[in-house]
Design a protein around this motif. Structure first.
Motif, PDB file in Angstrom:
ATOM      1  N   ASP A 202     -22.370 -28.084  13.459  1.00  0.00           N
ATOM      2  CA  ASP A 202     -22.603 -28.890  14.667  1.00  0.00           C
ATOM      3  C   ASP A 202     -24.074 -29.311  14.724  1.00  0.00           C
ATOM      4  O   ASP A 202     -24.954 -28.616  14.205  1.00  0.00           O
ATOM      5  CB  ASP A 202     -22.278 -28.083  15.929  1.00  0.00           C
ATOM      6  N   LEU A 203     -24.341 -30.431  15.368  1.00  0.00           N
ATOM      7  CA  LEU A 203     -25.714 -30.875  15.563  1.00  0.00           C
ATOM      8  C   LEU A 203     -26.138 -30.581  17.006  1.00  0.00           C
ATOM      9  O   LEU A 203     -25.411 -30.888  17.948  1.00  0.00           O
ATOM     10  CB  LEU A 203     -25.861 -32.372  15.281  1.00  0.00           C
ATOM     11  N   MET A 218     -29.290 -28.518  12.825  1.00  0.00           N
ATOM     12  CA  MET A 218     -27.899 -28.203  12.516  1.00  0.00           C
ATOM     13  C   MET A 218     -27.622 -26.735  12.778  1.00  0.00           C
ATOM     14  O   MET A 218     -28.352 -25.847  12.321  1.00  0.00           O
ATOM     15  CB  MET A 218     -27.570 -28.538  11.061  1.00  0.00           C
ATOM     16  N   VAL A 219     -26.541 -26.475  13.524  1.00  0.00           N
ATOM     17  CA  VAL A 219     -26.143 -25.115  13.848  1.00  0.00           C
ATOM     18  C   VAL A 219     -25.694 -24.392  12.574  1.00  0.00           C
ATOM     19  O   VAL A 219     -24.899 -24.918  11.786  1.00  0.00           O
ATOM     20  CB  VAL A 219     -25.011 -25.111  14.892  1.00  0.00           C
ATOM     21  N   MET A 220     -26.235 -23.198  12.399  1.00  0.00           N
ATOM     22  CA  MET A 220     -25.850 -22.351  11.273  1.00  0.00           C
ATOM     23  C   MET A 220     -25.034 -21.172  11.807  1.00  0.00           C
ATOM     24  O   MET A 220     -24.644 -21.144  12.972  1.00  0.00           O
ATOM     25  CB  MET A 220     -27.106 -21.880  10.530  1.00  0.00           C
ATOM     26  N   ASP A 221     -24.779 -20.194  10.978  1.00  0.00           N
ATOM     27  CA  ASP A 221     -24.020 -19.022  11.399  1.00  0.00           C
ATOM     28  C   ASP A 221     -24.911 -18.044  12.164  1.00  0.00           C
ATOM     29  O   ASP A 221     -26.139 -18.111  12.101  1.00  0.00           O
ATOM     30  CB  ASP A 221     -23.414 -18.331  10.170  1.00  0.00           C
ATOM     31  N   LYS A 258     -23.216 -31.536  19.534  1.00  0.00           N
ATOM     32  CA  LYS A 258     -22.120 -32.433  19.154  1.00  0.00           C
ATOM     33  C   LYS A 258     -21.466 -31.934  17.864  1.00  0.00           C
ATOM     34  O   LYS A 258     -22.159 -31.436  16.958  1.00  0.00           O
ATOM     35  CB  LYS A 258     -22.640 -33.873  18.933  1.00  0.00           C
ATOM     36  N   ARG A 259     -20.150 -32.097  17.771  1.00  0.00           N
ATOM     37  CA  ARG A 259     -19.386 -31.692  16.590  1.00  0.00           C
ATOM     38  C   ARG A 259     -18.973 -32.942  15.815  1.00  0.00           C
ATOM     39  O   ARG A 259     -18.303 -33.825  16.344  1.00  0.00           O
ATOM     40  CB  ARG A 259     -18.156 -30.862  16.969  1.00  0.00           C
ATOM     41  N   LEU A 260     -19.348 -33.005  14.541  1.00  0.00           N
ATOM     42  CA  LEU A 260     -19.018 -34.148  13.700  1.00  0.00           C
ATOM     43  C   LEU A 260     -17.969 -33.825  12.655  1.00  0.00           C
ATOM     44  O   LEU A 260     -17.227 -34.701  12.227  1.00  0.00           O
ATOM     45  CB  LEU A 260     -20.269 -34.682  13.013  1.00  0.00           C
TER      46      LEU A 260
END
Length: 263
Positions: A202-203, A218-221, A258-260
């Motif tokens: 996700d951004l 960018m979302v990581m774990d 936001k989810r791409l």
């Protein structure tokens, strides 16, 4: 139309037609553009991939035919997956970096205008059938390759890039073309309403005191975010924003996630 292609590892694209002007973006090897205006030794160009406009030095222009340009635009091209590689022919060797396009790559040759270059590095395969798990695995691998890359305003090379350039390159390596700037990228994807619902890839977007979007990562774990801030780094992300471990304080205020990627 007077189209061209970047035949160097990277070409600076500036806000005004002079070497001291602000760097607004870069052309990386294999990227096409077309000329809008000629002014002395400078060319105002529009990038074919994201429509960004800026000025390049005419000495760094490599012309291509309108037919080549149309064919380039009609397909997605493989991209280099090595941090540093090269393309070569009998007389020339051109360095290129992670994320550079490989126009019309057939597994051995890259075609730049009328010239063919040999490439023996690793590359993405945009012709492969979509596979969500494979996309995620590739994105994880690529994301960590950018760690410690220095922050450069307007850059999008692994040797210097800004926050939106990083996200544009990461998604570009998956075959997803994002706009150049964070304020444009926020218009894409589906909203994620709470940070605990955020998923890898996700951004996350961040604003300033005036409410203007000024940062993206960018979302990581494990509640972390990959972003370019001084360098490409991993920091904790929560509902307030990004917490900078080194400075022991929040560096960016969260606006929206936001989810791409497909579910």
């Amino acid at each position: 139309m007077n189209p061209g292609i970047c035949a160097l590892s990277a070409v600076p694209v500036r806000a005004e037609p002079n070497d001291r002007a602000e760097l607004v973006t870069q052309l990386l090897f294999g990227e096409c553009y077309h000329i809008l205006v000629k002014q002395e030794s400078w060319l105002q160009v529009q990038l074919a991939a994201d429509d960004y406009v800026g000025w390049i030095d005419a000495k760094q222009h490599t012309p291509v035919s309108p037919e080549y340009y149309a064919a380039w635009r009609a397909q997605d091209h493989p991209r280099a997956l090595d941090v540093v590689q090269a393309v070569s022919d009998a007389t020339t060797k051109i360095p290129l970096t992670l994320g550079c396009r490989l126009p019309f790559f057939d597994g051995m040759n890259v075609r730049i205008g009328e010239r063919n270059y040999f490439y023996n590095g690793t590359a993405t395969n945009p012709a492969a059938a979509p596979d969500t798990a494979r996309q995620a695995a590739l994105l994880r691998k690529i994301a960590l390759m950018y760690l410690k890359a220095p922050y450069v305003w307007g850059g999008k090379s692994v040797f210097g890039l800004d926050c939106s350039g990083l996200c544009q390159q990461l998604y570009g390596l998956l075959g997803i073309q994002l706009p150049r700037d964070a304020r444009q990228q926020i218009d894409h994807g589906r909203p994620v309403h709470f940070v605990p619902q955020a998923k890898f890839g996700d951004l996350a977007f961040f604003d300033n005191a005036e409410g203007r979007i000024v940062h993206v990562g960018m979302v990581m774990d494990e509640g972390q975010i990959l972003h370019a801030h001084g360098e490409v780094r991993l920091d904790p992300l929560d509902h307030n924003g990004i917490y900078n471990r080194d400075r022991q304080k929040y560096s960016h205020k969260l606006r929206l996630i936001k989810r791409l990627l497909p579910e």
